[in-house]
Design a protein around this motif. Structure first.
Motif, PDB file in Angstrom:
ATOM      1  N   LEU A   6      17.643 -19.987 -15.506  1.00 37.09           N
ATOM      2  CA  LEU A   6      16.322 -19.700 -14.946  1.00 37.09           C
ATOM      3  C   LEU A   6      16.360 -18.730 -13.762  1.00 37.09           C
ATOM      4  N   PRO A   7      17.264 -18.906 -12.784  1.00 37.10           N
ATOM      5  CA  PRO A   7      17.332 -17.920 -11.698  1.00 37.10           C
ATOM      6  C   PRO A   7      17.690 -16.522 -12.185  1.00 37.10           C
ATOM      7  N   VAL A   8      18.524 -16.456 -13.227  1.00 35.86           N
ATOM      8  CA  VAL A   8      18.913 -15.161 -13.802  1.00 35.86           C
ATOM      9  C   VAL A   8      17.698 -14.471 -14.418  1.00 35.86           C
ATOM     10  N   ILE A   9      16.901 -15.218 -15.164  1.00 36.64           N
ATOM     11  CA  ILE A   9      15.690 -14.663 -15.783  1.00 36.64           C
ATOM     12  C   ILE A   9      14.690 -14.229 -14.708  1.00 36.64           C
ATOM     13  N   PHE A  10      14.496 -15.095 -13.723  1.00 40.46           N
ATOM     14  CA  PHE A  10      13.531 -14.807 -12.664  1.00 40.46           C
ATOM     15  C   PHE A  10      13.914 -13.546 -11.900  1.00 40.46           C
ATOM     16  N   LEU A  11      15.188 -13.423 -11.532  1.00 36.54           N
ATOM     17  CA  LEU A  11      15.635 -12.242 -10.788  1.00 36.54           C
ATOM     18  C   LEU A  11      15.511 -10.983 -11.639  1.00 36.54           C
ATOM     19  N   SER A  12      15.818 -11.093 -12.930  1.00 34.19           N
ATOM     20  CA  SER A  12      15.685  -9.946 -13.836  1.00 34.19           C
ATOM     21  C   SER A  12      14.253  -9.429 -13.859  1.00 34.19           C
ATOM     22  N   LEU A  13      13.300 -10.351 -13.969  1.00 31.33           N
ATOM     23  CA  LEU A  13      11.896  -9.959 -14.020  1.00 31.33           C
ATOM     24  C   LEU A  13      11.440  -9.354 -12.699  1.00 31.33           C
ATOM     25  N   ILE A  14      11.850  -9.963 -11.584  1.00 31.44           N
ATOM     26  CA  ILE A  14      11.468  -9.450 -10.271  1.00 31.44           C
ATOM     27  C   ILE A  14      11.994  -8.036 -10.059  1.00 31.44           C
TER      28      ILE A  14
END
Length: 213
Positions: A6-14
């Motif tokens: 989840l943190p990986v996905i969130f950072l990618s989107l940001i």
């Protein structure tokens, strides 16, 4: 597993949304007046941007790395191996794409729109807004193309971000890292999520186009 993904996905989107937004604002703001005016260096500027469009991401990553390193001009700000460094690299990769494609898309229609606006007594800002409004579907497609380049980038963000777990690891670098370790299951999961995000973005664009028509 979810706590790591989840943190990986969130950072990618940001990182991808931020870099695409910055690149789009700068690229479109420069492309609209550029598409209207004719001057001697215009074709050379376009050629330079076409070269930058195809620049290898690792080369851009190297340039940003050198600038942000301790020996670089921005080394005192300690930006290397941070999400901000990744945003800088992605912005520089996306901006030539947005600029060049926007100029190509608007080169024929922008002059006609400008002439019609001047007849109605519109100023420069009104002409700019009118061109954006009339060509919003083409511009939206261009921004989507830029976002696709940003979110799929791996070479530059790995160099300037360092692929640090919990800090600068994004989906593409996660896939590369896990594949290198032989963890194909995790790599395929993130790859599927990345594909799903691209599908959602393109579906929303098509829905928006359908409503506009």
């Amino acid at each position: 597993m979810a706590s790591e993904i989840l943190p990986v996905i969130f950072l990618s989107l940001i990182v991808s949304f931020t870099s695409t937004f910055i690149a789009s604002v700068i690229g479109i703001s420069a492309a609209v007046p550029f598409s209207i005016k004719n001057f001697k260096l215009k074709k050379y500027i376009l050629r330079i941007n076409e070269v930058l469009m195809s620049m290898p991401p690792v080369l851009m990553g190297l340039i940003v790395y050198v600038v942000l390193s301790k020996e670089g001009s921005l080394g005192n700000y300690n930006l290397l191996f941070t999400p901000f460094a990744m945003i800088i690299a992605q912005t520089l990769l996306v901006m030539p794409i947005v600029f060049t494609l926007t100029v190509s898309s608007l080169s024929k229609v922008s002059v006609e729109i400008m002439k019609n606006c001047k007849v109605l007594g519109a100023g420069r800002f009104e002409i700019f807004i009118s061109i954006i409004n009339e060509c919003r579907m083409q511009i939206l497609s261009i921004i989507t193309t830029g976002f696709g380049r940003a979110i799929s980038e791996v070479g530059a963000v790995m160099m300037v971000g360092g692929n640090i777990k919990g800090h600068t690891r994004v989906m593409t670098t996660f896939i590369a890292f896990e594949t290198g370790k032989g963890n194909f299951r995790e790599a395929f999961i993130i790859g599927g999520i990345l594909l799903f995000i691209s599908l959602i973005v393109n579906t929303l664009i098509h829905c928006f186009k359908g409503e506009a028509e």
